[in-house]
Design a protein around this motif. Structure first.
Motif, PDB file in Angstrom:
ATOM      1  N   GLU A 101       0.789  -1.226   0.000  1.00  0.00           N
ATOM      2  CA  GLU A 101       0.000   0.000   0.000  1.00  0.00           C
ATOM      3  C   GLU A 101       0.823   1.280   0.000  1.00  0.00           C
ATOM      4  OE1 GLU A 101      -1.186   0.566   4.600  1.00  0.00           O
ATOM      5  OE2 GLU A 101      -1.759  -1.350   3.705  1.00  0.00           O
ATOM      6  N   GLU A 102       2.169   1.191   0.043  1.00  0.00           N
ATOM      7  CA  GLU A 102       2.945   2.427   0.110  1.00  0.00           C
ATOM      8  C   GLU A 102       4.361   2.210  -0.414  1.00  0.00           C
ATOM      9  OE1 GLU A 102       3.433   3.664   4.175  1.00  0.00           O
ATOM     10  OE2 GLU A 102       3.731   1.602   4.841  1.00  0.00           O
ATOM     11  N   ALA A 153      -6.814  -1.781   2.710  1.00  0.00           N
ATOM     12  CA  ALA A 153      -7.188  -2.375   1.424  1.00  0.00           C
ATOM     13  C   ALA A 153      -7.431  -1.286   0.380  1.00  0.00           C
ATOM     14  CB  ALA A 153      -8.433  -3.242   1.597  1.00  0.00           C
ATOM     15  N   TYR A 154      -8.063  -0.189   0.781  1.00  0.00           N
ATOM     16  CA  TYR A 154      -8.289   0.946  -0.133  1.00  0.00           C
ATOM     17  C   TYR A 154      -6.948   1.476  -0.648  1.00  0.00           C
ATOM     18  CZ  TYR A 154     -10.284   5.410  -1.784  1.00  0.00           C
ATOM     19  OH  TYR A 154     -10.673   6.479  -2.544  1.00  0.00           O
ATOM     20  N   SER A 211      -5.465   1.646  -4.330  1.00  0.00           N
ATOM     21  CA  SER A 211      -5.134   2.950  -4.915  1.00  0.00           C
ATOM     22  C   SER A 211      -3.817   2.899  -5.684  1.00  0.00           C
ATOM     23  CB  SER A 211      -5.065   4.021  -3.823  1.00  0.00           C
ATOM     24  OG  SER A 211      -3.885   3.878  -3.031  1.00  0.00           O
ATOM     25  N   ARG A 212      -2.932   1.995  -5.294  1.00  0.00           N
ATOM     26  CA  ARG A 212      -1.678   1.845  -6.033  1.00  0.00           C
ATOM     27  C   ARG A 212      -1.897   1.132  -7.366  1.00  0.00           C
ATOM     28  NH1 ARG A 212       3.148  -0.785  -3.599  1.00  0.00           N
ATOM     29  NH2 ARG A 212       4.048   0.184  -5.441  1.00  0.00           N
ATOM     30  N   ARG A 213      -2.967   0.336  -7.466  1.00  0.00           N
ATOM     31  CA  ARG A 213      -3.263  -0.386  -8.716  1.00  0.00           C
ATOM     32  C   ARG A 213      -4.233   0.396  -9.600  1.00  0.00           C
ATOM     33  NH1 ARG A 213      -0.926  -2.575  -4.224  1.00  0.00           N
ATOM     34  NH2 ARG A 213       0.215  -4.466  -4.779  1.00  0.00           N
ATOM     35  N   ASP A 247      -9.169   7.372  -5.428  1.00  0.00           N
ATOM     36  CA  ASP A 247      -8.422   8.625  -5.507  1.00  0.00           C
ATOM     37  C   ASP A 247      -8.551   9.506  -4.268  1.00  0.00           C
ATOM     38  OD1 ASP A 247     -11.061   9.219  -5.807  1.00  0.00           O
ATOM     39  OD2 ASP A 247     -10.848  10.401  -7.634  1.00  0.00           O
ATOM     40  N   ASP A 248      -9.202   8.988  -3.226  1.00  0.00           N
ATOM     41  CA  ASP A 248      -9.371   9.783  -2.008  1.00  0.00           C
ATOM     42  C   ASP A 248      -8.339   9.352  -0.959  1.00  0.00           C
ATOM     43  OD1 ASP A 248     -10.505  11.781  -0.577  1.00  0.00           O
ATOM     44  OD2 ASP A 248     -12.500  10.897  -0.427  1.00  0.00           O
ATOM     45  N   VAL A 249      -7.092   9.292  -1.386  1.00  0.00           N
ATOM     46  CA  VAL A 249      -6.038   8.669  -0.587  1.00  0.00           C
ATOM     47  C   VAL A 249      -5.757   9.449   0.692  1.00  0.00           C
ATOM     48  CG1 VAL A 249      -3.575   8.108  -0.558  1.00  0.00           C
ATOM     49  CG2 VAL A 249      -4.979   7.488  -2.534  1.00  0.00           C
TER      50      VAL A 249
END
Length: 716
Positions: free
Chosen positions: A301-302, A662-663, A667-669, A675-677
């Motif tokens: 995720e980062e 999970a969001y 968001s990386r994929r 898009d509300d990271v």
């Protein structure tokens, strides 16, 4: 006429809860509103009704924590779904055979009758899964029998059609039966009047697909050739070109094996460290930075650090299998045998492109590592490590009442951890808490509280077995020596005991580590494990694997389908045959998720991404959220940040953190959809803070009360 003021019902309920003497933040007000059947605004209820609802919700939550697992074992036909508010919906699974040898069966979920429902309510009210247990078994059997009777005629018709299918497919009958059996096992039917009339029509396409699969033997053989052991090894072209050297740092916990591997890594011009946990990736990323290296960190995720780093710390699922480096360190290599995540260690062991691959772990993994090196034609050097501080077993049990500062009490479920925690807090201890459902950030914070002395006792699951820096931990106390592993309760293996016990007596902090059991019957298993007795060889020594995107798209093109579930089932048949060196990693769970994501009109590549998204597949709420996300992606809509309730209970906050993670992973994929990271990161931080505050407050509140009582009684 004055207009009536519009007020949210949760605000009204909050006031009533306060009047009852309860902190409003301790109550899930939305769940209470749903329980009372009140509208969103201006809902009315009196104190007595609210108090009754709260008592019922508390009883249901307690029973959901303790009773459901017990009933799963004693009455296997019962099924339970637990809502976010703790309400339990029950059903009875009736299994109706289609063939005389019971190889095929239709599974039907029937609602409980009045007697069954009454007994279950009584159990929940008493929080006692043994109350009228024999009566419950008889009532459940009666419900299942009635369901089978209601479906007798359509099932007889279906049996006749299956017999006709078997004559048609002839020599491919076993493939037909296997495909139909997999479909039926993953497809329980809710018992309705419509089902009794339409069961035959419902299963007609399933039978048709089974016939098609049964006739695909030539295609299956071609695919099997492409995914066989040799083909799997050779697909890692970057690794095969290097002529890798594998070094196994083999030893117990606290032996310095990983420290030595990281020293080699930092001295190399380029390298990567592959961690089993984000916490370990973060700690070693920070260590690489402290050494002045150009370092980066990558998790699902980062991404942290500078672009183009020479050294990276990664979670193992994100291993870069394309970019060559001089040294790669694979930590906790015994995780090869883990059914859920073992595929990632298999990929790394065969595929990480490094001139020197250092694997660190216990001796249980030696057979796997040796087999991998031989299959890939690579050299293997085994470097044994010995523990740096001795472990001493207490021959007498240590009850929770005798736990001392510096101890860690280990249990094997979230419920047991909180029960132990309550006892220790009541005894006057300041307690830090670690278990798997907590986020890495909270686990790290709780470990720091114990390490710095803010908490004097640690209560934990086997989550401490890998990597957390617990500094002053002098003794590990096992409150149990058995665990539920997802399929049944079993004894801890010798390797598991040594891994957990080995966290006591960290080199540089303690000269000796101590190990104890709370109960008399726990001492002997600990003694056996600590004496060096080997763990029994695994019954199945195949490598866990999971199909990658290339395999998914290849099979989909050949089958000319965009159904992820069909592709995964076909891949499984091609890969996991008798004599195969592979076994599927959590395939049943992924198949269930594939069934869900297949409902969205998405390319199969995107369906596969959603199917491996790190959500809790056992959580119905999380699965419902995942389905909404797939539908939003299919519609081309953005997915806003989740709505958080920072006053929700602990399990609500834990779920919030998991879904937020999970969001961020998605968001990386799919950055244009998720898009509300920044809002998600802020919400996850708030939820983590709420969890930390809850653990911190409840870990000291009783201690403070006890101190005040003692002070009040002291002579002036």
């Amino acid at each position: 006429m004055a207009r009536r003021r519009v007020r949210p019902t949760t605000e009204i309920l909050s006031e009533i809860v306060a009047q009852l003497g309860l902190p409003p933040r301790s109550v899930d007000l939305e769940a209470l509103q749903g329980r009372l059947g009140l509208p969103e605004f201006n809902g009315e209820a009196d104190e007595a009704r609210v108090a009754r609802a709260l008592r019922a919700m508390k009883a249901e939550r307690a029973f959901a924590e303790t009773g459901i697992e017990a009933l799963k074992r004693t009455v296997p036909a019962l099924r339970a779904a637990v809502s976010g508010g703790g309400a339990v919906t029950w059903s009875v699974r009736a299994t109706i055979p289609l063939l005389d040898d019971d190889r095929l069966a239709v599974r039907v979920d029937a609602p409980p009758d009045a007697e069954t429902a009454g007994i279950l309510r009584g159990m929940a009210h008493r929080n006692d899964p043994r109350w009228r247990l024999d009566d419950l078994r008889a009532a459940v059997a009666q419900v299942a029998g009635q369901a089978a009777d209601e479906l007798r005629r359509p099932v007889e018709r279906l049996r006749e059609q299956v017999r006709l299918d078997l004559r048609e497919v002839g020599a491919d009958a076993s493939a037909y039966l296997a495909q139909l059996d997999r479909s039926l096992r993953s497809r329980p039917f809710p018992l309705t009047d419509e089902l009794a009339r339409s069961l035959f029509q419902t299963l007609t396409p399933v039978r048709k697909r089974a016939r098609v699969v049964a006739h695909q033997d030539s295609r299956l053989r071609r695919l099997r050739d492409r995914v066989g052991f040799g083909a799997y090894i050779e697909k890692f072209a970057a690794a095969r070109r290097l002529g890798r050297r594998i070094v196994f740092h083999m030893g117990p916990t606290n032996s310095g094996k990983t420290y030595a591997a990281l020293k080699v890594l930092t001295e190399a011009a380029t390298g990567t460290y592959l961690a089993p946990l984000r916490l370990l990736a973060l700690e070693n990323y920070e260590a690489l930075l402290e050494r002045g290296l150009r370092a980066g960190m990558v998790t699902g995720e980062e991404v942290l650090g500078e672009a183009g780093p020479t050294h990276t710390a990664r979670t193992i699922e994100t291993a870069d299998l394309m970019r060559p480096v001089e040294v790669a360190v694979i930590d906790e290599i015994q995780m090869l045998a883990d059914p859920d995540r073992g595929w990632a260690w298999t990929n790394a062991l065969f595929g990480v492109p490094a001139k020197t691959v250092i694997v660190c772990g216990s001796d249980d993994a030696l057979a796997y590592v040796r087999r991998a090196a031989e299959a890939a034609g690579e050299s293997l050097e085994v470097v044994p490590f010995e523990r740096k501080t001795p472990l001493v077993l207490a021959e007498q049990p240590v009850p929770l009442e005798h736990v001392e500062p510096g101890d860690a009490v280990v249990a094997f479920s979230r419920r047991a951890v909180h029960e132990n925690r309550e006892i220790l807090v009541a005894a006057g201890h300041r307690v830090a808490t670690i278990y798997g459902a907590l986020s890495p950030e909270v686990r790290r914070a709780e470990a720091a509280r114990f390490r710095t002395g803010e908490a004097d006792v640690l209560v934990t699951t086997d989550a401490i077995g890998m990597g957390l820096n617990l500094g002053p931990l002098k003794r590990v106390v096992f409150s149990a020596v058995r665990k539920y592993d997802g399929t049944g309760e079993r004894a801890l293996t010798n390797s598991e005991i040594r891994q957990i016990a080995g966290r006591a007596g960290r080199f540089g902090h303690q000269e000796v580590g101590y190990v104890a059991a709370c109960e008399e019957d726990g001492v002997a298993p600990l003694r056996t494990a600590l004496s060096g007795a080997p763990t029994a060889p695994a019954a199945d020594t195949r490598f866990f694997v999971r199909p990658d995107l290339q395999a998914i798209t290849s099979v989909a093109e050949e089958m000319q389908t965009d159904s992820l579930r069909e592709v995964l089932a076909h891949f499984a048949r091609a890969t996991f045959y008798d004599g195969s060196p592979f076994q599927p990693s959590a395939l049943e769970e992924i198949l269930e998720v594939a069934r869900l994501v297949d409902r969205a009109r998405l390319p199969i590549r995107e369906k596969f991404v959603f199917s491996v998204c790190p959500v809790d597949r056992r959580d119905d709420v999380a699965m419902a959220v995942l389905e909404r996300w797939t539908q939003a992606r299919a519609a081309g809509a953005g997915v806003p940040a989740l709505r958080a309730n920072l006053h929700g209970e602990l399990d609500y906050q834990e779920r919030t953190v998991k879904l937020a993670s999970a969001y961020l992973w998605l968001s990386r994929r799919f950055p244009e959809t998720f898009d509300d990271v920044e809002a998600i990161r802020a919400m996850r931080g708030q939820a983590n803070a709420a969890i930390e505050a809850h653990l911190r407050e409840t870990a000291t509140r009783r201690v403070e009360r006890r101190s005040r009582r003692v002070a009040a009684k002291a002579p002036r």
